[in-house]
Design a protein around this motif. Structure first.
Motif, PDB file in Angstrom:
ATOM      1  N   ALA A  64       0.637  -1.418   0.444  1.00  0.00           N
ATOM      2  CA  ALA A  64      -0.127  -0.165   0.486  1.00  0.00           C
ATOM      3  C   ALA A  64       0.798   0.861   0.017  1.00  0.00           C
ATOM      4  CB  ALA A  64      -1.258   0.175   1.177  1.00  0.00           C
ATOM      5  N   SER A  65       0.509   2.368  -0.801  1.00  0.00           N
ATOM      6  CA  SER A  65       1.267   3.600  -0.845  1.00  0.00           C
ATOM      7  C   SER A  65       0.043   4.589  -0.427  1.00  0.00           C
ATOM      8  CB  SER A  65       1.698   4.124  -2.470  1.00  0.00           C
ATOM      9  OG  SER A  65       1.961   5.400  -2.420  1.00  0.00           O
ATOM     10  N   HIS A  66       0.757   5.636   0.165  1.00  0.00           N
ATOM     11  CA  HIS A  66       0.140   6.403   1.237  1.00  0.00           C
ATOM     12  C   HIS A  66      -0.218   7.186   0.190  1.00  0.00           C
ATOM     13  CE1 HIS A  66      -0.616  10.246   3.805  1.00  0.00           C
ATOM     14  NE2 HIS A  66      -0.697   9.879   4.452  1.00  0.00           N
ATOM     15  N   ALA A  67       0.546   7.327  -0.874  1.00  0.00           N
ATOM     16  CA  ALA A  67      -0.131   7.882  -1.901  1.00  0.00           C
ATOM     17  C   ALA A  67      -1.334   8.191  -2.411  1.00  0.00           C
ATOM     18  CB  ALA A  67       0.757   8.506  -3.249  1.00  0.00           C
ATOM     19  N   LEU A  68      -1.148   6.577  -2.415  1.00  0.00           N
ATOM     20  CA  LEU A  68      -3.532   5.847  -2.945  1.00  0.00           C
ATOM     21  C   LEU A  68      -4.432   6.684  -1.552  1.00  0.00           C
ATOM     22  CD1 LEU A  68      -2.644   2.421  -4.482  1.00  0.00           C
ATOM     23  CD2 LEU A  68      -2.905   4.981  -5.816  1.00  0.00           C
ATOM     24  N   PHE A  69      -4.287   7.241  -0.539  1.00  0.00           N
ATOM     25  CA  PHE A  69      -4.769   6.878   0.679  1.00  0.00           C
ATOM     26  C   PHE A  69      -4.286   8.380   1.665  1.00  0.00           C
ATOM     27  CE2 PHE A  69      -4.065   2.487  -0.240  1.00  0.00           C
ATOM     28  CZ  PHE A  69      -5.123   2.216  -0.206  1.00  0.00           C
ATOM     29  N   PRO A  70      -4.412   9.331   0.653  1.00  0.00           N
ATOM     30  CA  PRO A  70      -3.184  10.690   0.952  1.00  0.00           C
ATOM     31  C   PRO A  70      -4.080  11.562   2.242  1.00  0.00           C
ATOM     32  CG  PRO A  70      -4.600  11.418  -1.026  1.00  0.00           C
ATOM     33  CD  PRO A  70      -5.327   9.913  -0.282  1.00  0.00           C
ATOM     34  N   ASP A  71      -5.688  11.039   2.886  1.00  0.00           N
ATOM     35  CA  ASP A  71      -6.818  11.283   3.788  1.00  0.00           C
ATOM     36  C   ASP A  71      -5.604  11.581   4.904  1.00  0.00           C
ATOM     37  OD1 ASP A  71      -7.509  13.536   1.793  1.00  0.00           O
ATOM     38  OD2 ASP A  71      -9.882  12.468   1.151  1.00  0.00           O
ATOM     39  N   CYS A  72      -5.584  10.035   5.088  1.00  0.00           N
ATOM     40  CA  CYS A  72      -5.457   9.417   6.164  1.00  0.00           C
ATOM     41  C   CYS A  72      -3.446   9.940   6.619  1.00  0.00           C
ATOM     42  CB  CYS A  72      -5.219   7.739   5.828  1.00  0.00           C
ATOM     43  SG  CYS A  72      -4.575   6.806   7.387  1.00  0.00           S
ATOM     44  N   PHE A  86      -1.798   5.671   8.811  1.00  0.00           N
ATOM     45  CA  PHE A  86      -1.933   4.860   7.576  1.00  0.00           C
ATOM     46  C   PHE A  86      -0.779   3.536   7.935  1.00  0.00           C
ATOM     47  CE2 PHE A  86       1.190   4.412   4.504  1.00  0.00           C
ATOM     48  CZ  PHE A  86      -0.054   3.474   2.794  1.00  0.00           C
ATOM     49  N   TRP A  87       0.501   3.354   8.598  1.00  0.00           N
ATOM     50  CA  TRP A  87       1.221   2.992   8.123  1.00  0.00           C
ATOM     51  C   TRP A  87       0.451   2.052  10.118  1.00  0.00           C
ATOM     52  CZ3 TRP A  87       3.939   1.308   5.269  1.00  0.00           C
ATOM     53  CH2 TRP A  87       5.277   3.332   3.955  1.00  0.00           C
ATOM     54  N   GLN A  88      -0.020   2.266  10.837  1.00  0.00           N
ATOM     55  CA  GLN A  88      -0.272   1.711  11.905  1.00  0.00           C
ATOM     56  C   GLN A  88      -1.651   0.870  11.127  1.00  0.00           C
ATOM     57  OE1 GLN A  88       1.461   0.900  14.645  1.00  0.00           O
ATOM     58  NE2 GLN A  88      -0.277   0.923  15.528  1.00  0.00           N
ATOM     59  N   ALA A  89      -2.382   1.086  10.462  1.00  0.00           N
ATOM     60  CA  ALA A  89      -3.832   0.430  10.105  1.00  0.00           C
ATOM     61  C   ALA A  89      -2.951  -0.479   9.090  1.00  0.00           C
ATOM     62  CB  ALA A  89      -4.347   1.668   9.002  1.00  0.00           C
ATOM     63  N   GLY A  90      -2.043  -0.524   8.089  1.00  0.00           N
ATOM     64  CA  GLY A  90      -1.652  -1.366   7.621  1.00  0.00           C
ATOM     65  C   GLY A  90      -0.835  -2.638   7.734  1.00  0.00           C
TER      66      GLY A  90
END
Length: 181
Positions: free
Chosen positions: A35-43, A48-52
């Protein structure tokens, strides 16, 4: 994730993108692009890393049997019933891929038996017993690590210890057979 309440960071992923996120995390577990953070910029990045990590842990725990589908669903309920069911479906659908990745991961860090030698001798006596006459097996194990380190280990065992070793190896073989089925 097995501790409960660990899904708090997954709430930062918008519901319509949650399946996509879970697939990307599993892709990363299986050796693909993660998963790339760029695809989920609102998080937020830390969430984001914790969710992953939470999704990866959930996927591994369900696949390894440390967590049932029902327990996983219960942990995901803070996301809503539909989202929880959806995440569980993705993990279930990709279970075989996750299992294969977990096996590859464990084998990559495992020392491998490359060769062995053995011999049997009879101990006739010892410093405390004059008439011992006990058979001993000497086993020399040649191993190598994934990094090319080679090592020899020598083990001397009595008949009872050999029987115990063989029983343990048979149990391990049966366990591996069950895992790979």
């Amino acid at each position: 994730m097995a501790g409960g309440g660990a899904t708090t960071h997954l709430t930062c992923i918008p519901s319509p993108l949650l399946n996509k996120f879970v697939h990307h995390v599993i892709d990363g577990l299986c050796g693909g692009a993660s998963a790339s953070h760029a695809l989920f910029p609102d998080c937020p990045l830390d969430a984001f890393w914790q969710a992953g990590r939470e999704v990866a842990t959930l996927a591994r725990d369900v696949t390894a049997g440390r967590l049932t589908q029902h327990q996983a669903y219960a942990q995901l309920l803070p996301l809503g019933q539909e989202a929880a069911a959806s995440v569980c479906e993705v993990v279930s659908a990709r279970r075989e891929e996750i299992k294969e990745a977990m096996v590859r991961e464990s084998l990559a860090s495992t020392t491998t038996l490359t060769d062995f030698d053995w011999n049997v001798k009879v101990a006739v006596s010892s410093s405390t017993v004059l008439d011992l006459k006990q058979p001993l097996v000497t086993l020399r194990l040649h191993t190598s690590s994934p990094h090319g380190h080679q090592r020899d280990t020598v083990v001397e065992m009595t008949e009872a210890e050999v029987d115990s070793l063989l029983a343990t190896l048979k149990e391990a073989q049966a366990s591996l057979g069950n895992l790979l089925e």
